[in-house]
Design a protein around this motif. Sequence first.
Motif, PDB file in Angstrom:
ATOM      1  N   SER A   4       0.825  -1.209   0.000  1.00  0.00           N
ATOM      2  CA  SER A   4       0.000   0.000   0.000  1.00  0.00           C
ATOM      3  C   SER A   4       0.861   1.261   0.000  1.00  0.00           C
ATOM      4  O   SER A   4       0.536   2.260  -0.650  1.00  0.00           O
ATOM      5  CB  SER A   4      -0.929   0.008   1.212  1.00  0.00           C
ATOM      6  OG  SER A   4      -0.182  -0.061   2.416  1.00  0.00           O
ATOM      7  N   LEU A   5       2.001   1.204   0.715  1.00  0.00           N
ATOM      8  CA  LEU A   5       2.895   2.358   0.750  1.00  0.00           C
ATOM      9  C   LEU A   5       3.560   2.563  -0.604  1.00  0.00           C
ATOM     10  O   LEU A   5       3.680   3.696  -1.102  1.00  0.00           O
ATOM     11  CB  LEU A   5       3.962   2.162   1.842  1.00  0.00           C
ATOM     12  CG  LEU A   5       4.984   3.290   2.003  1.00  0.00           C
ATOM     13  CD1 LEU A   5       4.290   4.583   2.383  1.00  0.00           C
ATOM     14  CD2 LEU A   5       6.015   2.917   3.078  1.00  0.00           C
ATOM     15  N   LEU A   6       3.998   1.458  -1.243  1.00  0.00           N
ATOM     16  CA  LEU A   6       4.603   1.552  -2.566  1.00  0.00           C
ATOM     17  C   LEU A   6       3.589   2.084  -3.584  1.00  0.00           C
ATOM     18  O   LEU A   6       3.919   2.933  -4.417  1.00  0.00           O
ATOM     19  CB  LEU A   6       5.102   0.174  -3.000  1.00  0.00           C
ATOM     20  CG  LEU A   6       5.754   0.093  -4.390  1.00  0.00           C
ATOM     21  CD1 LEU A   6       7.003   0.969  -4.442  1.00  0.00           C
ATOM     22  CD2 LEU A   6       6.090  -1.360  -4.726  1.00  0.00           C
ATOM     23  N   LYS A   7       2.361   1.612  -3.494  1.00  0.00           N
ATOM     24  CA  LYS A   7       1.314   2.068  -4.414  1.00  0.00           C
ATOM     25  C   LYS A   7       1.062   3.565  -4.260  1.00  0.00           C
ATOM     26  O   LYS A   7       0.928   4.290  -5.248  1.00  0.00           O
ATOM     27  CB  LYS A   7       0.030   1.282  -4.148  1.00  0.00           C
ATOM     28  CG  LYS A   7      -1.132   1.642  -5.049  1.00  0.00           C
ATOM     29  CD  LYS A   7      -2.365   0.816  -4.704  1.00  0.00           C
ATOM     30  CE  LYS A   7      -3.554   1.220  -5.576  1.00  0.00           C
ATOM     31  NZ  LYS A   7      -4.778   0.443  -5.218  1.00  0.00           N
ATOM     32  N   TYR A   8       1.036   4.032  -3.005  1.00  0.00           N
ATOM     33  CA  TYR A   8       0.818   5.468  -2.760  1.00  0.00           C
ATOM     34  C   TYR A   8       1.988   6.289  -3.289  1.00  0.00           C
ATOM     35  O   TYR A   8       1.813   7.333  -3.909  1.00  0.00           O
ATOM     36  CB  TYR A   8       0.636   5.723  -1.264  1.00  0.00           C
ATOM     37  CG  TYR A   8       0.470   7.185  -0.907  1.00  0.00           C
ATOM     38  CD1 TYR A   8      -0.720   7.856  -1.172  1.00  0.00           C
ATOM     39  CD2 TYR A   8       1.513   7.893  -0.314  1.00  0.00           C
ATOM     40  CE1 TYR A   8      -0.870   9.186  -0.842  1.00  0.00           C
ATOM     41  CE2 TYR A   8       1.379   9.227   0.016  1.00  0.00           C
ATOM     42  CZ  TYR A   8       0.177   9.876  -0.257  1.00  0.00           C
ATOM     43  OH  TYR A   8       0.043  11.207   0.065  1.00  0.00           O
ATOM     44  N   GLY A   9       3.198   5.804  -3.076  1.00  0.00           N
ATOM     45  CA  GLY A   9       4.370   6.545  -3.521  1.00  0.00           C
ATOM     46  C   GLY A   9       4.465   6.673  -5.026  1.00  0.00           C
ATOM     47  O   GLY A   9       5.022   7.634  -5.544  1.00  0.00           O
ATOM     48  N   SER A  11       1.790   6.718  -7.075  1.00  0.00           N
ATOM     49  CA  SER A  11       0.546   7.246  -7.636  1.00  0.00           C
ATOM     50  C   SER A  11       0.741   8.657  -8.169  1.00  0.00           C
ATOM     51  O   SER A  11       1.681   9.364  -7.796  1.00  0.00           O
ATOM     52  CB  SER A  11      -0.554   7.252  -6.575  1.00  0.00           C
ATOM     53  OG  SER A  11      -0.295   8.240  -5.600  1.00  0.00           O
ATOM     54  N   ASN A  12      -0.155   9.065  -9.051  1.00  0.00           N
ATOM     55  CA  ASN A  12      -0.099  10.410  -9.627  1.00  0.00           C
ATOM     56  C   ASN A  12      -0.469  11.481  -8.617  1.00  0.00           C
ATOM     57  O   ASN A  12      -0.250  12.669  -8.853  1.00  0.00           O
ATOM     58  CB  ASN A  12      -1.057  10.504 -10.831  1.00  0.00           C
ATOM     59  CG  ASN A  12      -0.603   9.641 -11.991  1.00  0.00           C
ATOM     60  OD1 ASN A  12       0.591   9.418 -12.177  1.00  0.00           O
ATOM     61  ND2 ASN A  12      -1.562   9.136 -12.776  1.00  0.00           N
ATOM     62  N   TYR A  14       0.830  11.900  -5.771  1.00  0.00           N
ATOM     63  CA  TYR A  14       1.934  12.133  -4.840  1.00  0.00           C
ATOM     64  C   TYR A  14       3.079  12.805  -5.588  1.00  0.00           C
ATOM     65  O   TYR A  14       3.396  12.424  -6.707  1.00  0.00           O
ATOM     66  CB  TYR A  14       2.419  10.807  -4.256  1.00  0.00           C
ATOM     67  CG  TYR A  14       3.579  10.957  -3.311  1.00  0.00           C
ATOM     68  CD1 TYR A  14       3.366  11.257  -1.984  1.00  0.00           C
ATOM     69  CD2 TYR A  14       4.888  10.825  -3.767  1.00  0.00           C
ATOM     70  CE1 TYR A  14       4.429  11.409  -1.119  1.00  0.00           C
ATOM     71  CE2 TYR A  14       5.954  10.991  -2.907  1.00  0.00           C
ATOM     72  CZ  TYR A  14       5.717  11.275  -1.585  1.00  0.00           C
ATOM     73  OH  TYR A  14       6.770  11.439  -0.727  1.00  0.00           O
ATOM     74  N   PRO A  15       3.740  13.825  -5.012  1.00  0.00           N
ATOM     75  CA  PRO A  15       3.504  14.379  -3.684  1.00  0.00           C
ATOM     76  C   PRO A  15       2.479  15.525  -3.674  1.00  0.00           C
ATOM     77  O   PRO A  15       2.240  16.118  -2.638  1.00  0.00           O
ATOM     78  CB  PRO A  15       4.878  14.923  -3.298  1.00  0.00           C
ATOM     79  CG  PRO A  15       5.450  15.369  -4.610  1.00  0.00           C
ATOM     80  CD  PRO A  15       4.940  14.379  -5.631  1.00  0.00           C
ATOM     81  N   PHE A  16       1.905  15.854  -4.832  1.00  0.00           N
ATOM     82  CA  PHE A  16       0.941  16.944  -4.895  1.00  0.00           C
ATOM     83  C   PHE A  16      -0.439  16.410  -5.248  1.00  0.00           C
ATOM     84  O   PHE A  16      -0.578  15.440  -5.977  1.00  0.00           O
ATOM     85  CB  PHE A  16       1.374  17.981  -5.944  1.00  0.00           C
ATOM     86  CG  PHE A  16       2.735  18.549  -5.700  1.00  0.00           C
ATOM     87  CD1 PHE A  16       2.960  19.427  -4.659  1.00  0.00           C
ATOM     88  CD2 PHE A  16       3.816  18.191  -6.498  1.00  0.00           C
ATOM     89  CE1 PHE A  16       4.216  19.947  -4.425  1.00  0.00           C
ATOM     90  CE2 PHE A  16       5.077  18.712  -6.275  1.00  0.00           C
ATOM     91  CZ  PHE A  16       5.279  19.589  -5.230  1.00  0.00           C
ATOM     92  N   GLU A  17      -1.468  17.087  -4.731  1.00  0.00           N
ATOM     93  CA  GLU A  17      -2.820  16.686  -5.056  1.00  0.00           C
ATOM     94  C   GLU A  17      -3.141  17.043  -6.508  1.00  0.00           C
ATOM     95  O   GLU A  17      -2.613  18.001  -7.056  1.00  0.00           O
ATOM     96  CB  GLU A  17      -3.800  17.398  -4.123  1.00  0.00           C
ATOM     97  CG  GLU A  17      -3.657  17.001  -2.664  1.00  0.00           C
ATOM     98  CD  GLU A  17      -4.621  17.769  -1.777  1.00  0.00           C
ATOM     99  OE1 GLU A  17      -4.960  18.907  -2.143  1.00  0.00           O
ATOM    100  OE2 GLU A  17      -5.020  17.235  -0.747  1.00  0.00           O
ATOM    101  N   LYS A  18      -4.007  16.258  -7.105  1.00  0.00           N
ATOM    102  CA  LYS A  18      -4.423  16.568  -8.474  1.00  0.00           C
ATOM    103  C   LYS A  18      -5.139  17.911  -8.524  1.00  0.00           C
ATOM    104  O   LYS A  18      -4.933  18.698  -9.448  1.00  0.00           O
ATOM    105  CB  LYS A  18      -5.335  15.457  -8.993  1.00  0.00           C
ATOM    106  CG  LYS A  18      -4.654  14.104  -9.138  1.00  0.00           C
ATOM    107  CD  LYS A  18      -5.646  13.031  -9.575  1.00  0.00           C
ATOM    108  CE  LYS A  18      -4.985  11.668  -9.664  1.00  0.00           C
ATOM    109  NZ  LYS A  18      -5.953  10.600 -10.035  1.00  0.00           N
ATOM    110  N   ASP A  19      -5.987  18.142  -7.553  1.00  0.00           N
ATOM    111  CA  ASP A  19      -6.699  19.409  -7.463  1.00  0.00           C
ATOM    112  C   ASP A  19      -6.117  20.208  -6.302  1.00  0.00           C
ATOM    113  O   ASP A  19      -6.224  19.807  -5.139  1.00  0.00           O
ATOM    114  CB  ASP A  19      -8.196  19.175  -7.243  1.00  0.00           C
ATOM    115  CG  ASP A  19      -8.827  18.408  -8.390  1.00  0.00           C
ATOM    116  OD1 ASP A  19      -8.480  18.705  -9.544  1.00  0.00           O
ATOM    117  OD2 ASP A  19      -9.655  17.511  -8.129  1.00  0.00           O
ATOM    118  N   ALA A  20      -5.505  21.327  -6.622  1.00  0.00           N
ATOM    119  CA  ALA A  20      -4.868  22.150  -5.594  1.00  0.00           C
ATOM    120  C   ALA A  20      -5.912  22.692  -4.622  1.00  0.00           C
ATOM    121  O   ALA A  20      -7.062  22.934  -4.984  1.00  0.00           O
ATOM    122  CB  ALA A  20      -4.109  23.297  -6.242  1.00  0.00           C
ATOM    123  N   ASP A  21      -5.490  22.874  -3.358  1.00  0.00           N
ATOM    124  CA  ASP A  21      -6.408  23.433  -2.365  1.00  0.00           C
ATOM    125  C   ASP A  21      -6.849  24.837  -2.754  1.00  0.00           C
ATOM    126  O   ASP A  21      -7.995  25.229  -2.523  1.00  0.00           O
ATOM    127  CB  ASP A  21      -5.733  23.475  -0.989  1.00  0.00           C
ATOM    128  CG  ASP A  21      -5.633  22.092  -0.364  1.00  0.00           C
ATOM    129  OD1 ASP A  21      -6.407  21.211  -0.755  1.00  0.00           O
ATOM    130  OD2 ASP A  21      -4.780  21.900   0.518  1.00  0.00           O
TER     131      ASP A  21
END
Length: 415
Positions: A4-9, A11-12, A14-21
Amino acid sequence: MPFSLLKYGLSNDYPFEKDADLPAPTELKRHYDVVIIGGGGHGVATAYYLAKYHGMTNVAILEKGYLGGGNTARNTAVIRSNYLTSEGVKFYKQSVDMFQGLSNEFDFNIMYSSRGQLTLAHTDATVRSFRQRTEVNKHFGGRTELIDPQQIKELVPTLNMNPADMPILAGLWHIDGATARHDAVAWGYAKGATQRGVELHQLTEVTGVTVEQGKVTGVTTNRGAVSCGCVVQAVAGHSSLVASMAGIRMPITTYPLQAMVTQPVKPFLDPLVSSSALHCYVQQTGRGEIVFGGGSDPYPLYNTRSTLDLKESLLASAVEMFPFMANLKLMRQWAGITDMTSDYSPIMGLSPIKNYYLDAGWGTWGFKSTPICGKTMAELVASGGKVPELIAPFSMDRFDVFRQVNEMGATAASH
């Protein structure tokens, strides 16, 4: 390595959200229904409630620096409602209640921590005043009690019960006392406001206010002029200076307010502990750091520099309260700028200029009022200037008719 950690690392997201705050910067429009001067907690909270509950989204927040970078970033994040007057207690009690639900409302963790606040009494006169505050708080729904030295010792075992040869006679125990991340509060409000169409313009300094026939019609900025239907001024620390652009003279004196923090240590202090006699309050953060604060500097000044004399006096008082702290190292010291009124209460509501609304004079208690201030200022704007009953006592004309709301002495550390 867990899958799960490898998958998160990888993923698209990471490290920024797709939609900015927060949305990317845009050009200023020529006209807004509402211009809010100041992008701190109060400014973005007002915009949030205008958009969410009143459907007003043609709103521009103009911030000369960055989001929450003024006094919002410089306070010590204390939340409480144990004030002296009925007007103050009712106002801040609603703010405490609103803080408790902000994380759920934002879907954004503001790290709210209910810890309680203990204010120490060293004289008989202070005990009498605490007894009065206890009853006022209880009457308006606050959870506040007067406790004896034995209860204090059980609550804070590491506290010196005779600091600076001033025995502790009693304590004002405010169960509702809490803390929250100040930057998270500002970001939560800003995110919610901008998602609903409000524009946040950072690095946009208001340099002038346009008034025609007694009514505000626009502002001038370092990026050009903007016309508007109304203006909300929410610029803690610079209220008098900005108001003067509109020709308004405010009954405010501005002082620096300093604080400091130590290296982190193991948790030992859950409540917030303060002594007005020692001009000092002490709290431990979730990271283990110990935060010290006290009264404002003794002279007016528009400056956020730190001073050695304040450091020495404040740390001396803190060590009297908790002697083992003498072995700790100080990590940093900073200051904010406080707009103080003569009665230690804010100025909210109407101004001598039509459609120019004031949110000022917050002294050292601005952060704790953020939610209720934003809500009531939004109601004021959306109603076209009908002042909500809750903030009516804080109008600027109270100084002309001698109806001050005296909160002197209600602070955690005397000014």
